[in-house]
Design a protein around this motif. Structure first.
Motif, PDB file in Angstrom:
ATOM      1  N   ARG A   1       4.031   7.963   1.756  1.00  0.00           N
ATOM      2  CA  ARG A   1       4.088   9.033   2.755  1.00  0.00           C
ATOM      3  C   ARG A   1       4.033  10.366   2.016  1.00  0.00           C
ATOM      4  NH1 ARG A   1       7.093   4.945   3.899  1.00  0.00           N
ATOM      5  NH2 ARG A   1       8.802   5.737   2.593  1.00  0.00           N
TER       6      ARG A   1
ATOM      7  N   GLN B   1      -0.062   8.334  17.848  1.00  0.00           N
ATOM      8  CA  GLN B   1      -0.313   7.186  16.985  1.00  0.00           C
ATOM      9  C   GLN B   1      -1.756   7.179  16.488  1.00  0.00           C
ATOM     10  OE1 GLN B   1       1.031   3.535  18.814  1.00  0.00           O
ATOM     11  NE2 GLN B   1       2.805   4.531  19.752  1.00  0.00           N
TER      12      GLN B   1
ATOM     13  N   VAL C   1      -2.020   9.779  13.686  1.00  0.00           N
ATOM     14  CA  VAL C   1      -1.375   9.349  12.452  1.00  0.00           C
ATOM     15  C   VAL C   1      -2.234   8.321  11.728  1.00  0.00           C
ATOM     16  CG1 VAL C   1       0.641   8.161  11.498  1.00  0.00           C
ATOM     17  CG2 VAL C   1       0.938   9.908  13.257  1.00  0.00           C
ATOM     18  N   GLU C   2      -2.820   7.388  12.464  1.00  0.00           N
ATOM     19  CA  GLU C   2      -3.684   6.393  11.838  1.00  0.00           C
ATOM     20  C   GLU C   2      -4.942   7.043  11.266  1.00  0.00           C
ATOM     21  OE1 GLU C   2      -2.993   3.367  11.151  1.00  0.00           O
ATOM     22  OE2 GLU C   2      -1.063   3.362  12.201  1.00  0.00           O
TER      23      GLU C   2
ATOM     24  N   ARG D   1      -3.974   8.493   7.965  1.00  0.00           N
ATOM     25  CA  ARG D   1      -3.888   7.457   6.932  1.00  0.00           C
ATOM     26  C   ARG D   1      -5.282   7.053   6.448  1.00  0.00           C
ATOM     27  NH1 ARG D   1      -1.918   1.175   7.880  1.00  0.00           N
ATOM     28  NH2 ARG D   1      -2.488   0.431   5.805  1.00  0.00           N
TER      29      ARG D   1
ATOM     30  N   CYS E   1      -2.634   7.521   3.001  1.00  0.00           N
ATOM     31  CA  CYS E   1      -1.176   7.473   3.101  1.00  0.00           C
ATOM     32  C   CYS E   1      -0.765   8.004   4.469  1.00  0.00           C
ATOM     33  CB  CYS E   1      -0.526   8.294   1.995  1.00  0.00           C
ATOM     34  SG  CYS E   1      -0.973  10.050   2.036  1.00  0.00           S
ATOM     35  N   TYR E   2       0.460   7.678   4.842  1.00  0.00           N
ATOM     36  CA  TYR E   2       1.020   8.224   6.069  1.00  0.00           C
ATOM     37  C   TYR E   2       1.607   9.605   5.787  1.00  0.00           C
ATOM     38  CZ  TYR E   2       0.691   3.802   8.635  1.00  0.00           C
ATOM     39  OH  TYR E   2       0.223   2.690   9.280  1.00  0.00           O
TER      40      TYR E   2
ATOM     41  N   CYS F   1       7.047   5.865  14.640  1.00  0.00           N
ATOM     42  CA  CYS F   1       7.337   6.641  13.431  1.00  0.00           C
ATOM     43  C   CYS F   1       8.508   6.051  12.651  1.00  0.00           C
ATOM     44  CB  CYS F   1       7.626   8.093  13.813  1.00  0.00           C
ATOM     45  SG  CYS F   1       6.206   8.987  14.489  1.00  0.00           S
TER      46      CYS F   1
ATOM     47  N   ARG G   1       7.502   3.170  10.392  1.00  0.00           N
ATOM     48  CA  ARG G   1       6.672   3.541   9.247  1.00  0.00           C
ATOM     49  C   ARG G   1       7.329   4.587   8.354  1.00  0.00           C
ATOM     50  NH1 ARG G   1       4.234   1.666  13.284  1.00  0.00           N
ATOM     51  NH2 ARG G   1       2.253   0.520  13.165  1.00  0.00           N
TER      52      ARG G   1
ATOM     53  N   ILE H   1       8.280   7.630   9.077  1.00  0.00           N
ATOM     54  CA  ILE H   1       7.763   8.974   9.310  1.00  0.00           C
ATOM     55  C   ILE H   1       8.788   9.757  10.127  1.00  0.00           C
ATOM     56  CG2 ILE H   1       5.882  10.336  10.291  1.00  0.00           C
ATOM     57  CD1 ILE H   1       4.097   7.865  10.017  1.00  0.00           C
TER      58      ILE H   1
END
Length: 495
Positions: free
Chosen positions: A171, A360, A363-364, A367, A372-373, A392, A395, A397
């Protein structure tokens, strides 16, 4: 037909000038020309045309098309003014890829509309992605070079490991999410003004359909003068009661219904092909507008699905934003994500939507881009639903905002400090919206069509990112000059 060019990037000293001299390599347009990946854009652009072997008129180069749109948005000019600016400025002609200065216009101003149609929002968003990634790599290389110069050629920075994708995804960084509205260039819509405009357009259609029978049959009565006076009685009043407005709306509804019946009667003798394409489109829009307005009038409601607020732009929808300036804006809703000061359009549509459901997906996408997240996602309370919180949490986050439930007293002070810091950092995306609207015209989209309006929105985000890259480059040059000056001063002092 489209013919690819072997070399899209022309060096400044190769640009021909009819007078003595050469282009300044430090000029902003020369620098911007080096930021855009013209060859990658041409691959997408060439697919829109027929192969050269099949013949057809030769299309304009992609550098001319995209470069002209960038110039227009950066200068805030109209189509005609953009062509005139390019004709008068050798730097603008270099930016669009001309081999030398010419005093005649490179293309007609009417082609600007075709450029916006061909270079759609999808292509421009991809170009924006290429520019952001190139800017990110350029800033990282500049930081590495600056580190080498400060340490006398020895790199003392810690080496970071390559991010692992699975199973332990690291992250790093912060992702800012928010949504805004890009208002269209329409008059503020009211039910009474919309019905009055619909009535006037229907009266024009009646005149067109009755023209072949003029002198032989009586034209259907429209009471246009009486209806106009009834509208002005209410429209000219500074303040009026709800009862009077409702009565005036009902009166205009009856006039519109009478005109629609007259057109239906005339259509049995005169084909609707007598109408132009725009007139026929207006007729279809007005029929739907009448249905919506009559339903709201009968049910005493002010809400309806897919509400039409403009006859000329029926795709525009009201977006409730709850802002101090205007509670409702009329345009496309845009969901934006921002990383390191560069903005991307995650989703845009004319109908309203809940941007919290896109967290979501954003965020994907982060990545997939960076491997990375994000360490934290900075967003407002609308994004903090239970599904996003659980997503979150699984993962690792951190999602900004207050926690659900009452926090423990031991953690309350520390959590409030982090919350204040996140709120301060999240202001960057709000400032980015203000910059895009004030400086780059996102507060008023003057394009008329739905697809070209989305193109303009994407283009203004792209130009804003180009400007940021240019500012970062300029700041780095100033920093480098300052470091060299300090080093030379220290060496002179040591001697």
């Amino acid at each position: 037909m489209y013919q690819k060019r072997e070399n899209q990037l022309l060096l400044p000293h190769e640009f021909f000038l009819p007078f003595t001299g050469k282009l300044n390599e430090e000029n902003r347009w020369v620098k911007l020309a080096q930021f855009i990946p013209w060859d990658l854009v041409e691959k997408h652009y060439a697919q829109l045309f027929k192969p050269k072997s099949k013949g057809g008129q030769m299309a304009v180069s992609v550098r001319v098309a995209l470069g002209s749109l960038v110039i227009q948005e950066r200068l805030g000019s109209s189509d005609r003014d953009t062509v005139e600016n390019i004709t008068e400025n050798p730097y603008l002609q270099y930016f669009i890829g001309l081999p030398g200065f010419q005093q005649s216009p490179p293309f007609d101003a009417s082609l600007m509309t075709h450029f916006r149609k061909r270079l759609g929002a999808d292509v421009l968003n991809q170009v924006n992605e290429w520019i952001i990634m190139a800017a990110k790599a350029d800033e990282e290389s500049d930081d590495d070079d600056h580190t080498h110069s400060d340490d006398g050629g020895q790199d003392t920075s810690t080496q970071t490991e390559q991010p692992k994708v699975e199973p332990d995804v690291p992250r790093q960084g912060k992702l800012l999410l928010d949504a805004t509205c890009a208002p269209a260039d329409i008059a503020y819509p009211t039910d009474l003004s919309l019905l009055n405009g619909a009535r006037e357009k229907l009266e024009q259609l009646i005149d067109v359909l009755h023209a072949p029978h003029a002198g032989r049959e009586r034209k259907p009565r429209t009471y246009r003068q009486k209806a106009r006076r009834a509208y002005l009685v209410i429209a000219k009043q500074r303040r009026t009661s709800k009862q009077k407005i409702r009565r005036a709306i009902g009166q205009q509804l009856r006039y519109v219904m009478r005109d629609l019946k007259a057109i239906e009667h005339l259509a049995t003798r005169t084909p609707l092909t007598k109408l132009s394409r725009q007139q026929y489109k207006n007729l279809l829009v007005i029929q739907e507008l009448f249905r919506q307005q009559k339903m709201m009038h009968d049910t005493r409601s002010h809400r309806i699905d897919d509400r039409i607020v403009s006859i000329s732009q029926p795709h525009v929808r009201p977006i409730v934003r709850g802002k101090a300036k205007a509670n409702v804006e009329f345009g496309a809703k845009v969901a934006v994500s921002m990383v390191d000061g560069y903005a991307r359009i995650d989703h845009v549509q004319w109908d309203t939507f809940n941007e919290g459901q896109l967290l979501q997906e954003s965020v994907e996408a982060y990545r997939e881009r960076y491997g990375c997240y994000p360490e934290a996602v900075l967003a407002d309370k609308l994004y903090r639903n239970r599904a996003n919180l659980q997503y979150c949490r699984d993962r690792g986050i951190r999602l900004s905002g207050p926690r659900l439930g009452r926090p423990a007293k031991a953690e309350e002070a520390a959590h409030k400090q982090v919350e204040r810091q996140d709120s301060a950092e999240r202001n960057a995306i709000e400032g980015k919206f203000g910059e895009t609207k004030r400086r780059y015209g996102l507060d008023r989209i003057r394009a008329r069509l739905a697809e070209t309006s989305l193109t303009v929105i994407s283009l203004r985000m792209l130009v804003m990112n180009l400007e940021r890259w240019l500012r970062v480059l300029f700041a780095f040059c100033l920093q480098l000059l300052g470091s060299l000056f300090l080093c030379s001063s220290f060496a002179a002092f040591s001697v």
